[in-house]
Design an enzyme around this catalytic site. Structure first.
Site, PDB file in Angstrom:
ATOM      1  N   GLY A  95       0.840  -1.183   0.000  1.00 25.79           N
ATOM      2  CA  GLY A  95       0.000   0.000   0.000  1.00 25.79           C
ATOM      3  C   GLY A  95       0.876   1.235   0.000  1.00 25.79           C
ATOM      4  O   GLY A  95       2.030   1.191   0.424  1.00 25.79           O
ATOM      5  N   GLN A 109       3.202   9.928   0.995  1.00 21.84           N
ATOM      6  CA  GLN A 109       4.474   9.218   1.100  1.00 21.84           C
ATOM      7  C   GLN A 109       5.403   9.527  -0.075  1.00 21.84           C
ATOM      8  O   GLN A 109       6.593   9.249   0.001  1.00 21.84           O
ATOM      9  CB  GLN A 109       4.253   7.715   1.208  1.00 21.84           C
ATOM     10  CG  GLN A 109       3.629   7.309   2.538  1.00 21.84           C
ATOM     11  CD  GLN A 109       3.486   5.819   2.628  1.00 21.84           C
ATOM     12  OE1 GLN A 109       2.493   5.249   2.185  1.00 21.84           O
ATOM     13  NE2 GLN A 109       4.508   5.170   3.187  1.00 21.84           N
ATOM     14  N   CYS A 136       6.237   0.007   7.316  1.00 18.08           N
ATOM     15  CA  CYS A 136       5.827   1.154   6.513  1.00 18.08           C
ATOM     16  C   CYS A 136       6.963   1.508   5.553  1.00 18.08           C
ATOM     17  O   CYS A 136       8.132   1.490   5.943  1.00 18.08           O
ATOM     18  CB  CYS A 136       5.521   2.336   7.434  1.00 18.08           C
ATOM     19  SG  CYS A 136       5.003   3.827   6.572  1.00 18.08           S
ATOM     20  N   LEU A 137       6.604   1.852   4.328  1.00 16.78           N
ATOM     21  CA  LEU A 137       7.613   2.245   3.351  1.00 16.78           C
ATOM     22  C   LEU A 137       8.321   3.537   3.744  1.00 16.78           C
ATOM     23  O   LEU A 137       9.422   3.803   3.278  1.00 16.78           O
ATOM     24  CB  LEU A 137       6.978   2.386   1.964  1.00 16.78           C
ATOM     25  CG  LEU A 137       6.387   1.101   1.381  1.00 16.78           C
ATOM     26  CD1 LEU A 137       5.712   1.381   0.044  1.00 16.78           C
ATOM     27  CD2 LEU A 137       7.446   0.017   1.251  1.00 16.78           C
ATOM     28  N   HIS A 149      -4.076   1.406   7.800  1.00 14.67           N
ATOM     29  CA  HIS A 149      -2.740   2.007   7.758  1.00 14.67           C
ATOM     30  C   HIS A 149      -2.711   3.164   6.753  1.00 14.67           C
ATOM     31  O   HIS A 149      -2.206   4.254   7.053  1.00 14.67           O
ATOM     32  CB  HIS A 149      -1.737   0.910   7.376  1.00 14.67           C
ATOM     33  CG  HIS A 149      -0.324   1.358   7.274  1.00 14.67           C
ATOM     34  ND1 HIS A 149       0.627   1.059   8.220  1.00 14.67           N
ATOM     35  CD2 HIS A 149       0.331   2.071   6.315  1.00 14.67           C
ATOM     36  CE1 HIS A 149       1.793   1.561   7.858  1.00 14.67           C
ATOM     37  NE2 HIS A 149       1.634   2.179   6.698  1.00 14.67           N
ATOM     38  N   GLU A 150      -3.244   2.938   5.551  1.00 18.74           N
ATOM     39  CA  GLU A 150      -3.210   3.971   4.508  1.00 18.74           C
ATOM     40  C   GLU A 150      -4.107   5.146   4.874  1.00 18.74           C
ATOM     41  O   GLU A 150      -3.743   6.307   4.643  1.00 18.74           O
ATOM     42  CB  GLU A 150      -3.566   3.391   3.146  1.00 18.74           C
ATOM     43  CG  GLU A 150      -2.644   2.278   2.666  1.00 18.74           C
ATOM     44  CD  GLU A 150      -1.152   2.595   2.745  1.00 18.74           C
ATOM     45  OE1 GLU A 150      -0.759   3.777   2.584  1.00 18.74           O
ATOM     46  OE2 GLU A 150      -0.365   1.662   2.985  1.00 18.74           O
ATOM     47  N   HIS A 185      -2.265   7.377   7.205  1.00 17.08           N
ATOM     48  CA  HIS A 185      -1.309   8.249   6.503  1.00 17.08           C
ATOM     49  C   HIS A 185      -1.989   9.530   6.035  1.00 17.08           C
ATOM     50  O   HIS A 185      -1.451  10.625   6.199  1.00 17.08           O
ATOM     51  CB  HIS A 185      -0.714   7.549   5.280  1.00 17.08           C
ATOM     52  CG  HIS A 185       0.501   6.753   5.557  1.00 17.08           C
ATOM     53  ND1 HIS A 185       1.641   7.283   6.103  1.00 17.08           N
ATOM     54  CD2 HIS A 185       0.771   5.440   5.330  1.00 17.08           C
ATOM     55  CE1 HIS A 185       2.558   6.344   6.221  1.00 17.08           C
ATOM     56  NE2 HIS A 185       2.046   5.209   5.764  1.00 17.08           N
TER      57      HIS A 185
END
Length: 181
Positions: free
Chosen positions: A56, A61, A104-105, A146-147, A150
């Protein structure tokens, strides 16, 4: 035979924003124009997510403070869920809570046990402005939550407490990618 294009195949990989970047810690703006620029953003987001081996990715991000995320994520039964949501709203978050490893990225290589609900429903729009409703369970529900976090300016580390939070943030400060200054 596949009909249509593979998401991200014509996208540009954009630089990932890392913890500490102000764009990750502020709520994103609603999308108002469902146009070619939005379609390009979604395509670039898929390319960037795949390049980073993610499941995701939220627009902030990659430095774009708009309420958009993409996903290519399995659920606990290994069913693949692939898509994007513009202006998502969490409309259902319920079921049992499960603490599972989350990463997380924007914090590469950092994982911590994070508690999330096992069922999630998100409503929003696609790039053409058509309504979408996505329901997820298990790992996919975790991804959707999670997204959405963000896009509200949060990271998974904000959901951690005590020792887990301190360890994750310490690991982020010591990571090779951490900003030095």
């Amino acid at each position: 035979m596949r009909h249509g294009t593979i998401p991200g195949s014509s996208g540009t990989i954009r630089p990932m924003r890392l913890i500490g970047d102000p764009v990750l810690h502020a709520a994103c703006a609603e999308v108002t124009a469902f146009d070619a620029e939005l379609a390009r953003l979604v395509e670039d987001m898929f390319a960037t997510m795949y390049s980073a081996d993610g499941v995701g990715l939220a627009a902030n991000q990659i430095g774009t403070a708009l309420r958009v995320f993409v996903y290519d994520c399995p659920d606990d039964e290994d069913v693949r869920h692939l898509g994007h949501v513009v202006n998502p709203r969490l409309v259902e978050v319920d079921g049992v809570t499960v603490t599972g490893s989350e990463g997380c990225l924007s914090l590469p290589g950092i994982n911590a046990g994070t508690t999330r609900y096992d069922h999630t429903v998100v409503e929003g729009f696609d790039v053409r402005g058509e309504p979408v409703r996505i329901a997820g369970t298990g790992f996919f529900a975790r991804c959707l939550q999670h997204e959405c976090d963000h896009l509200d300016g949060g990271l998974f580390t904000d959901r951690l407490g005590g020792l887990r939070r301190r360890r994750a943030l310490r690991a982020a400060r010591r990571a090779p990618w951490a900003r030095r200054g």
